[in-house]
Design an enzyme around this catalytic site. Structure first.
Site, PDB file in Angstrom:
ATOM      1  N   CYS A   1      10.714   8.493  -3.231  1.00 15.10           N
ATOM      2  CA  CYS A   1      12.087   8.621  -3.680  1.00 15.10           C
ATOM      3  C   CYS A   1      12.748   9.768  -2.911  1.00 15.10           C
ATOM      4  O   CYS A   1      12.100  10.746  -2.574  1.00 15.10           O
ATOM      5  CB  CYS A   1      12.264   8.921  -5.169  1.00 15.10           C
ATOM      6  SG  CYS A   1      11.525   7.700  -6.251  1.00 15.10           S
TER       7      CYS A   1
ATOM      8  N   ARG B   1      12.090   7.291   2.303  1.00 17.90           N
ATOM      9  CA  ARG B   1      11.229   7.745   1.216  1.00 17.90           C
ATOM     10  C   ARG B   1      11.084   6.728   0.097  1.00 17.90           C
ATOM     11  O   ARG B   1      10.260   6.885  -0.803  1.00 17.90           O
ATOM     12  CB  ARG B   1      11.792   9.046   0.618  1.00 17.90           C
ATOM     13  CG  ARG B   1      11.914  10.176   1.607  1.00 17.90           C
ATOM     14  CD  ARG B   1      12.463  11.404   0.936  1.00 17.90           C
ATOM     15  NE  ARG B   1      11.572  11.864  -0.116  1.00 17.90           N
ATOM     16  CZ  ARG B   1      10.523  12.638   0.083  1.00 17.90           C
ATOM     17  NH1 ARG B   1      10.251  13.079   1.298  1.00 17.90           N
ATOM     18  NH2 ARG B   1       9.752  13.013  -0.907  1.00 17.90           N
TER      19      ARG B   1
ATOM     20  N   TRP C   1      11.673   4.609  -5.004  1.00 14.70           N
ATOM     21  CA  TRP C   1      10.439   3.844  -4.826  1.00 14.70           C
ATOM     22  C   TRP C   1       9.841   3.793  -6.227  1.00 14.70           C
ATOM     23  O   TRP C   1       9.391   4.800  -6.760  1.00 14.70           O
ATOM     24  CB  TRP C   1       9.506   4.562  -3.860  1.00 14.70           C
ATOM     25  CG  TRP C   1       8.283   3.772  -3.519  1.00 14.70           C
ATOM     26  CD1 TRP C   1       8.151   2.868  -2.510  1.00 14.70           C
ATOM     27  CD2 TRP C   1       7.011   3.832  -4.171  1.00 14.70           C
ATOM     28  NE1 TRP C   1       6.877   2.355  -2.500  1.00 14.70           N
ATOM     29  CE2 TRP C   1       6.152   2.929  -3.508  1.00 14.70           C
ATOM     30  CE3 TRP C   1       6.497   4.554  -5.252  1.00 14.70           C
ATOM     31  CZ2 TRP C   1       4.818   2.727  -3.883  1.00 14.70           C
ATOM     32  CZ3 TRP C   1       5.170   4.346  -5.626  1.00 14.70           C
ATOM     33  CH2 TRP C   1       4.355   3.447  -4.946  1.00 14.70           C
TER      34      TRP C   1
ATOM     35  N   ASN D   1      12.471  12.760  -8.435  1.00 12.80           N
ATOM     36  CA  ASN D   1      11.449  12.206  -7.559  1.00 12.80           C
ATOM     37  C   ASN D   1      10.112  12.696  -8.092  1.00 12.80           C
ATOM     38  O   ASN D   1       9.876  13.906  -8.149  1.00 12.80           O
ATOM     39  CB  ASN D   1      11.690  12.730  -6.125  1.00 12.80           C
ATOM     40  CG  ASN D   1      10.500  12.521  -5.211  1.00 12.80           C
ATOM     41  OD1 ASN D   1       9.727  11.588  -5.395  1.00 12.80           O
ATOM     42  ND2 ASN D   1      10.365  13.364  -4.208  1.00 12.80           N
ATOM     43  N   GLY D   2       9.257  11.760  -8.521  1.00 10.68           N
ATOM     44  CA  GLY D   2       7.947  12.162  -9.053  1.00 10.68           C
ATOM     45  C   GLY D   2       7.586  11.332 -10.262  1.00 10.68           C
ATOM     46  O   GLY D   2       8.155  10.257 -10.488  1.00 10.68           O
TER      47      GLY D   2
ATOM     48  N   GLU E   1      -6.407   1.593  13.243  1.00 10.32           N
ATOM     49  CA  GLU E   1      -4.985   1.940  13.270  1.00 10.32           C
ATOM     50  C   GLU E   1      -4.143   0.748  13.736  1.00 10.32           C
ATOM     51  O   GLU E   1      -3.075   0.471  13.184  1.00 10.32           O
ATOM     52  CB  GLU E   1      -4.786   3.169  14.181  1.00 10.32           C
ATOM     53  CG  GLU E   1      -3.349   3.604  14.429  1.00 10.32           C
ATOM     54  CD  GLU E   1      -2.577   3.986  13.173  1.00 10.32           C
ATOM     55  OE1 GLU E   1      -3.164   4.113  12.093  1.00 10.32           O
ATOM     56  OE2 GLU E   1      -1.342   4.129  13.289  1.00 10.32           O
TER      57      GLU E   1
ATOM     58  N   LYS F   1      -1.209  -0.964  11.516  1.00  5.81           N
ATOM     59  CA  LYS F   1       0.178  -1.116  12.001  1.00  5.81           C
ATOM     60  C   LYS F   1       0.635  -2.554  11.814  1.00  5.81           C
ATOM     61  O   LYS F   1       1.740  -2.812  11.354  1.00  5.81           O
ATOM     62  CB  LYS F   1       0.304  -0.786  13.495  1.00  5.81           C
ATOM     63  CG  LYS F   1       0.359   0.618  13.971  1.00  5.81           C
ATOM     64  CD  LYS F   1       1.449   1.489  13.460  1.00  5.81           C
ATOM     65  CE  LYS F   1       1.249   1.970  12.064  1.00  5.81           C
ATOM     66  NZ  LYS F   1       0.614   3.225  11.851  1.00  5.81           N
TER      67      LYS F   1
ATOM     68  N   GLU G   1       1.085  -3.481   7.981  1.00  5.20           N
ATOM     69  CA  GLU G   1       2.163  -2.844   7.216  1.00  5.20           C
ATOM     70  C   GLU G   1       3.564  -3.285   7.635  1.00  5.20           C
ATOM     71  O   GLU G   1       4.459  -3.337   6.810  1.00  5.20           O
ATOM     72  CB  GLU G   1       2.024  -1.320   7.164  1.00  5.20           C
ATOM     73  CG  GLU G   1       2.266  -0.576   8.424  1.00  5.20           C
ATOM     74  CD  GLU G   1       2.080   0.932   8.256  1.00  5.20           C
ATOM     75  OE1 GLU G   1       2.328   1.479   7.176  1.00  5.20           O
ATOM     76  OE2 GLU G   1       1.685   1.578   9.244  1.00  5.20           O
TER      77      GLU G   1
ATOM     78  N   HIS H   1     -22.410  -8.528  11.590  1.00  4.08           N
ATOM     79  CA  HIS H   1     -22.925  -8.343  10.234  1.00  4.08           C
ATOM     80  C   HIS H   1     -22.007  -8.953   9.181  1.00  4.08           C
ATOM     81  O   HIS H   1     -22.074  -8.589   8.013  1.00  4.08           O
ATOM     82  CB  HIS H   1     -23.144  -6.851   9.978  1.00  4.08           C
ATOM     83  CG  HIS H   1     -24.123  -6.246  10.923  1.00  4.08           C
ATOM     84  ND1 HIS H   1     -25.480  -6.400  10.785  1.00  4.08           N
ATOM     85  CD2 HIS H   1     -23.938  -5.545  12.067  1.00  4.08           C
ATOM     86  CE1 HIS H   1     -26.090  -5.781  11.795  1.00  4.08           C
ATOM     87  NE2 HIS H   1     -25.163  -5.266  12.585  1.00  4.08           N
TER      88      HIS H   1
ATOM     89  N   LYS I   1       7.719   6.347   3.077  1.00  2.00           N
ATOM     90  CA  LYS I   1       7.220   7.204   4.151  1.00  2.00           C
ATOM     91  C   LYS I   1       6.263   8.273   3.647  1.00  2.00           C
ATOM     92  O   LYS I   1       5.228   8.505   4.237  1.00  2.00           O
ATOM     93  CB  LYS I   1       8.414   7.845   4.864  1.00  2.00           C
ATOM     94  CG  LYS I   1       8.031   8.678   6.073  1.00  2.00           C
ATOM     95  CD  LYS I   1       7.527   7.803   7.198  1.00  2.00           C
ATOM     96  CE  LYS I   1       7.041   8.636   8.373  1.00  2.00           C
ATOM     97  NZ  LYS I   1       6.205   7.817   9.264  1.00  2.00           N
TER      98      LYS I   1
HETATM   99  O1  M6R Z   1       2.419  11.963   5.678  1.00  2.00           O
HETATM  100  P1  M6R Z   1       0.979  11.605   5.773  1.00  2.00           P
HETATM  101  O2  M6R Z   1       0.455  11.671   7.166  1.00  2.00           O
HETATM  102  O3  M6R Z   1       0.114  12.400   4.834  1.00  2.00           O
HETATM  103  O4  M6R Z   1       0.913  10.090   5.329  1.00  2.00           O
HETATM  104  C1  M6R Z   1      -0.306   9.420   5.191  1.00  2.00           C
HETATM  105  C2  M6R Z   1      -0.086   7.947   5.021  1.00  2.00           C
HETATM  106  O5  M6R Z   1       0.676   7.679   3.889  1.00  2.00           O
HETATM  107  C3  M6R Z   1       0.611   7.323   6.241  1.00  2.00           C
HETATM  108  O6  M6R Z   1      -0.086   7.583   7.415  1.00  2.00           O
HETATM  109  C4  M6R Z   1       0.745   5.795   6.055  1.00  2.00           C
HETATM  110  O7  M6R Z   1      -0.520   5.208   6.074  1.00  2.00           O
HETATM  111  C5  M6R Z   1       1.662   5.198   7.123  1.00  2.00           C
HETATM  112  N1  M6R Z   1       2.511   4.226   6.522  1.00  2.00           N
HETATM  113  C6  M6R Z   1       0.915   4.533   8.218  1.00  2.00           C
HETATM  114  O8  M6R Z   1       1.743   3.968   9.161  1.00  2.00           O
END
Ligand code: M6R
Length: 615
Positions: A2, A27, A75, A101-102, A488, A492, A495, A511, A610
């Protein structure tokens, strides 16, 4: 998660709040709302959907409705995203208006008590409970708003960054923070409040970052009064000079922030090692590390804590630290680490990696490691963030603001910092030959040029993306330093495109995952020159024998894999330990193009935010 924004001053609040919400939309973006006050009428507009949906709903009269305003982009945690659950929330009397926010964890208990006292609730949110709790305290104790907020927050369990105002106090906003970020911008006769400084950078360079457990009363014509929530102690806040500029937070001609951020990598990697990497002098120097070298050199082990992409960067560095600095490394998901009573001693060094510096699990894991006596080092991107402040020392990645929800430049700059750290520690310990050390210093300096070269293959990668955009599953394989890159790459893709993808160490395929291989299964294999090259070639043969389709990331000039693979994506030749910095580039571009072709919201993929400031 948020985003919250607030304004009080001489300007029309609406455009400031709306623009601020757009900048904070990374956010959370499932609903948005705004409340404006002109000293007589409070006008409010809330909607399910994005900030654009909100602005479409706001009428002309409201758009000029006051010099005080608060806004929220959500969010959802408590209650589905809909108009009613959107913030701001108003107390039963209609006097108090809040954004939050929280999470208020004990909101059910508090709500029951308030219901007994005659309060009614319209939403399913914890926030509506909080604003009514403040109202009840204000009434019962006959205290001012600031005091009521303080008493209420001492009854609350959870995390919050809040901003609220009272109809009876048109010159005042009260804010408080615990666990979620909150910055206050100080202008000329005006104040701004926001989850980060981006909403107000065109108005002021001066900001206060509230610490956890602090609240502030922001009143026009007065100095900001900051106090500890627990004991009412007065705090003298430090005023930070912001280093941000507008260009950094705009798309700059790119279609998406993600693409802009992918293309920024040559320059931000350079920014990250600038002044820290001096190959001609044979020196690596990291401000935050120099005073603590002994701790690292004598550490029994290094424990790395992080989430998501940052966890993948940690995994890459596990290989690097162990190889060069000969120190055992464990890489832990912060969310698991913090709940399993981990064995940590004073001889352990913990590295917390986080782009935002606000990820709730990583922050709590940092606090736990500190309680257990470990020395905790932060690798964060956002300056002044909670993790950067909570750790004993640390190094910032200089990636600049990362706005696309899918992390790209944060990953490569984190690896850059961790590589510099490993080189520095290896040098102190004498665990790396001088020639190897010098070679890596020189090669690290060449990485921006190599990344720029890898980016030039964009059109080819786009063509590969077109071939595979309609499949439902992908496998990503890599070995050694490039196993985390496979993870990674898969993250990507899933997501931002919503295509299912799994990353595996290439040799693990036999395996289990090999059962999935058929002519419909594309397998992305990172097959650059390395100690494992022949073994990876064998893994590729095993996939081809089962009709799988291979997209291989290869070193320029490769012939062996190029002959077998269906498609190849070339990257420049790089020493093995540094290959993740280049092999990740084609994988970022592949995901990006597939997502664009599928018409996905690349910068704001569904269900994500984010910075994950809730558990
Ligand atoms: O801000 P941070 O690096 O702590 O965030 C960690 C994850 O939330 C962040 O890397 C998330 O997995 C991204 N959406 C990946 O692209």
């Amino acid at each position: 998660m948020c985003g919250i924004v607030g304004y009080i001053g001489h300007q029309n609040a609406y455009p400031i709040i709306l623009n601020g919400l757009r900048r904070l939309e990374y956010r959370g973006y499932d609903s948005a709302g705004i409340a404006l006050y002109d000293g007589e009428n409070i006008q409010m507009c809330k909607t399910k959907g994005k900030v654009d949906d909100l602005s479409a709903k706001v009428n002309a009269e409201m758009a000029t409705a006051g010099n005080l305003g608060i806004g929220h982009t959500r969010w959802a945690t408590h209650g589905v995203p809909n108009d009613v659950n959107s913030h701001p929330h108003v107390s039963n009397s209609g006097d108090l208006v809040i954004i939050h926010n929280g999470i208020i964890e004990n909101y059910t208990t508090l709500k029951k008590e308030l219901v007994k006292r005659g309060y009614t609730f319209h939403s399913d949110t914890d926030t509506e409970v909080l604003v009514n709790l403040i109202e009840e305290i204000k009434k019962q104790e006959n205290v001012k708003l600031g005091k009521a907020v303080q008493i209420a927050l001492n009854q609350v369990v959870g995390a919050y960054a809040i901003a609220l105002f009272d109809r009876n106090k048109p010159d005042e906003i009260v804010v408080a923070k615990l666990g979620s970020p909150l910055a206050i911008g100080i202008g000329e006769g005006e104040f701004f409040v926001a989850s980060d400084a981006t909403p107000f950078i065109e108005f002021t360079n001066n900001a206060i970052y509230l610490e956890d457990g602090e609240m502030a009363i922001i009143r026009l014509g007065r100095e900001i009064a900051v106090r500890r929530i627990a004991n009412d102690e007065r705090v003298d806040p430090s005023i930070h000079e912001l280093q941000l500029n507008l260009e950094q937070i705009e798309k700059g001609g790119y279609d998406h922030f993600m693409l802009k951020e992918i293309y920024e990598q040559p320059s931000v990697i350079k920014d990250t090692y600038r002044g820290r990497l001096l190959p001609n002098e044979g020196i690596v120097r990291l401000g935050g590390l120099e005073d603590h070298l002994e701790k690292f050199a004598n550490a029994n082990r290094i424990i790395i804590i992080a989430c998501g992409t940052s966890w993948h960067a940690g995994l890459v560095s596990e290989y690097i630290f162990e190889e060069w600095a000969r120190v055992p490394v464990e890489v832990e998901y912060a969310s698991e680490f913090r709940y399993r009573n981990p064995i940590i001693t004073e001889k352990d060094v913990v590295i917390a990696i986080s782009q935002s510096g606000e990820t709730a699990d990583t922050l709590e894991a940092v606090k736990l490691a500190k309680r257990k006596g470990a020395f905790v080092y932060g690798v964060c991107n956002v300056v002044g963030s909670s993790i950067s402040r909570e750790t004993h020392s640390g190094t910032y990645t200089h990636a600049g603001p990362e706005i696309g929800v899918a992390s790209t430049k944060a990953f490569t700059t984190q690896i850059t910092v961790l590589t510099l750290m490993a080189l520095r520690i290896a040098k102190v310990k004498g665990t790396m030959s001088h020639s190897d050390y010098m070679m890596h210093l020189r090669e690290l300096e060449l990485i921006p040029t190599k990344v720029a070269q890898a980016l030039k293959t964009n059109d080819h990668i786009k063509a590969v993306a077109r071939e595979f955009k309609d499949v439902s599953n992908f496998l990503y394989l890599g070995r050694g330093y490039n196993f985390p890159v496979a993870l990674e790459g898969a993250l990507k893709l899933k997501e931002i495109s919503y295509i299912h993808a799994e990353g595996y160490p290439a040799a693990e395929m036999k395996h289990g995952p090999i059962a999935l291989i058929d002519e419909n299964m594309p397998v992305v294999v990172i097959a650059v020159n390395s100690n494992h090259y022949e073994k990876v070639v064998s893994n590729i043969q095993e996939i081809k024998s089962r009709n799988g389709r291979i997209i291989a990331v290869v070193t320029e000039g490769d012939t062996t894999v190029t002959e077998i693979a269906d498609y190849v994506m070339e990257v420049p030749k790089t020493p093995e330990a540094l290959t993740p910095l280049v092999t990740t580039i084609p994988l970022q571009l592949l995901s990006y193009h597939i997502a664009v072709m599928l018409n996905r919201n690349v910068d704001q993929p569904r269900n994500l935010a984010k910075s994950v400031t809730v558990e």
